[in-house]
Design a protein around this motif. Sequence first.
Motif, short mmCIF file in Angstrom:
data_model
loop_
_atom_site.label_atom_id
_atom_site.label_comp_id
_atom_site.label_asym_id
_atom_site.label_seq_id
_atom_site.Cartn_x
_atom_site.Cartn_y
_atom_site.Cartn_z
N LEU A 280 0.83 -1.20 0.00
CA LEU A 280 0.00 0.00 0.00
C LEU A 280 0.87 1.26 0.00
CD1 LEU A 280 -2.73 -1.15 2.55
CD2 LEU A 280 -2.78 -1.27 0.05
N SER A 281 1.41 1.58 -1.16
CA SER A 281 2.13 2.83 -1.34
C SER A 281 1.14 3.99 -1.28
CB SER A 281 2.84 2.84 -2.69
OG SER A 281 1.87 2.79 -3.73
N LEU A 282 1.66 5.21 -1.22
CA LEU A 282 0.77 6.37 -1.27
C LEU A 282 -0.04 6.38 -2.56
CD1 LEU A 282 2.63 9.50 0.19
CD2 LEU A 282 0.40 8.61 0.86
N GLY A 283 0.59 5.98 -3.66
CA GLY A 283 -0.13 5.93 -4.93
C GLY A 283 -1.29 4.95 -4.91
N VAL A 284 -1.07 3.78 -4.31
CA VAL A 284 -2.15 2.80 -4.20
C VAL A 284 -3.27 3.33 -3.31
CG1 VAL A 284 -2.75 0.51 -3.32
CG2 VAL A 284 -0.67 0.81 -4.66
N SER B 48 -2.50 -8.44 0.24
CA SER B 48 -1.66 -7.24 0.43
C SER B 48 -0.70 -7.50 1.58
CB SER B 48 -2.49 -6.00 0.73
OG SER B 48 -1.65 -4.90 1.06
N ALA B 49 0.56 -7.14 1.35
CA ALA B 49 1.58 -7.31 2.38
C ALA B 49 1.72 -6.07 3.26
CB ALA B 49 2.92 -7.62 1.73
N GLY B 50 0.79 -5.12 3.13
CA GLY B 50 0.83 -3.95 4.00
C GLY B 50 1.55 -2.78 3.37
N HIS B 51 2.09 -1.91 4.19
CA HIS B 51 2.74 -0.70 3.67
C HIS B 51 3.98 -1.05 2.85
CE1 HIS B 51 0.15 2.18 5.57
NE2 HIS B 51 0.32 1.63 6.76
N ASP B 52 4.32 -0.15 1.94
CA ASP B 52 5.46 -0.32 1.07
C ASP B 52 6.73 0.12 1.80
OD1 ASP B 52 7.41 -0.18 -0.92
OD2 ASP B 52 5.95 0.36 -2.47
N LEU B 53 7.47 -0.84 2.35
CA LEU B 53 8.64 -0.50 3.16
C LEU B 53 9.74 0.14 2.34
CD1 LEU B 53 8.84 -3.59 5.53
CD2 LEU B 53 7.84 -1.34 5.99
N ARG B 54 9.86 -0.23 1.07
CA ARG B 54 10.87 0.41 0.23
C ARG B 54 10.56 1.89 0.04
NH1 ARG B 54 14.37 -3.15 -1.83
NH2 ARG B 54 13.75 -5.35 -1.92
N GLN C 120 11.69 7.62 1.49
CA GLN C 120 11.14 8.93 1.84
C GLN C 120 10.97 9.01 3.35
OE1 GLN C 120 8.06 10.53 -0.81
NE2 GLN C 120 8.08 8.57 -1.89
N PRO C 121 12.06 9.20 4.07
CA PRO C 121 12.03 9.08 5.53
C PRO C 121 11.66 10.37 6.27
CG PRO C 121 14.28 9.35 4.81
CD PRO C 121 13.44 9.35 3.56
N ASP C 122 11.12 11.38 5.58
CA ASP C 122 10.82 12.62 6.29
C ASP C 122 9.50 12.51 7.05
OD1 ASP C 122 8.61 14.20 4.39
OD2 ASP C 122 9.92 12.82 3.31
N ASP C 123 9.34 13.35 8.07
CA ASP C 123 8.17 13.28 8.96
C ASP C 123 6.87 13.59 8.23
OD1 ASP C 123 9.76 12.56 11.08
OD2 ASP C 123 9.90 14.58 11.91
N ALA C 124 6.90 14.54 7.29
CA ALA C 124 5.69 14.91 6.57
C ALA C 124 5.16 13.73 5.76
CB ALA C 124 5.95 16.10 5.65
N TYR C 125 6.08 13.03 5.09
CA TYR C 125 5.66 11.85 4.34
C TYR C 125 5.04 10.80 5.26
CZ TYR C 125 6.11 7.16 2.49
OH TYR C 125 5.84 5.85 2.16
N ARG C 126 5.69 10.53 6.37
CA ARG C 126 5.20 9.50 7.29
C ARG C 126 3.79 9.83 7.79
NH1 ARG C 126 10.82 9.44 10.73
NH2 ARG C 126 12.02 8.05 9.35
N HIS C 127 3.59 11.08 8.17
CA HIS C 127 2.27 11.48 8.67
C HIS C 127 1.23 11.36 7.55
CE1 HIS C 127 -0.97 14.27 9.88
NE2 HIS C 127 -0.72 13.78 11.09
N ASP C 128 1.60 11.79 6.34
CA ASP C 128 0.68 11.71 5.22
C ASP C 128 0.32 10.27 4.90
OD1 ASP C 128 -0.88 12.75 3.16
OD2 ASP C 128 0.75 12.73 1.71
N LEU C 129 1.32 9.38 4.94
CA LEU C 129 1.08 7.97 4.64
C LEU C 129 0.06 7.35 5.58
CD1 LEU C 129 1.86 5.29 3.19
CD2 LEU C 129 3.64 5.02 4.94
#
Length: 262
Positions: free
Chosen positions: A31-35, A65-71, A76-85
């Motif tokens: 489950l990437s952000l795109g998905v 589904s194997a869950g979130h896209d760990l790659r 994209q290890p920034d805090d804004a991305y994590r919160h958005d995800l």
Amino acid sequence: MTSGDGAVVLRSDRGPVATLTLARPEARNALSLGVLDALLAELSGVDADRSIHVVVLAGEGPAFSAGHDLREIVDQPDDAYRHDLFTRCSEVMIALTRLRQPVIAKVAGVATAAGCQLVASCDLAVAAASARFATPGVNIGLFCTTPMVALTRNVAPKAAMEMLLTGALIPADEALRIGLLNRVVPDGSLDAEVDALADLIASKPPETVALGKAAFWRLRDLPLVDAYADASRVMAANLGMDEAAEGISAFLEKRPPRWGHG
């Protein structure tokens, strides 16, 4: 691979039943952000489509589904991305419960972490006998806190806690026993079983079903007195609907009801 046009969520309609298929088999339908964005868009479209009475959620390839896209998370290890995800993922889970149509998870392969959360967020879930389920975040130092929200609303607290603390895969029959699934069927029967269940629900009066689904999710967490007060209002409103008038008339006249399905 994704579909030829690059879509990561595919929609196919069979009469009043819409199937939404996660289409990243090469990434085990992570489950990437795109998905998540694509799934939200498809759910919005289905919700507005009055010709659709039931939704099936499936995964392409060897995993549901194997869950979130760990790659993607590592890249994209920034805090804004994590919160958005995690906010976007929560929006998808809430959208499943708020969708006017009932949603059936059709599970083949593994459903882990946020993939298990998807199963728990659907109204019904049918799995192949070979399917497996887990909330394995603890194994990589990332507790499955958001999957826990949906999991604990489906299974007994101690069963949920064991899944969360051990991260162990459980077989489909165990997932059925603890309440995560409605049915487990032989692998070769999964499509037919889900089709039959979807068709049965699609044959019911759609506005009544939508009213009932909304009430189910709203009332389950209310105190008893408040729940009965709300349910009484819903029943009274339901009696004023055309579908109730037709259904009651058909019952009294000993004939099949005519729901006027679109």
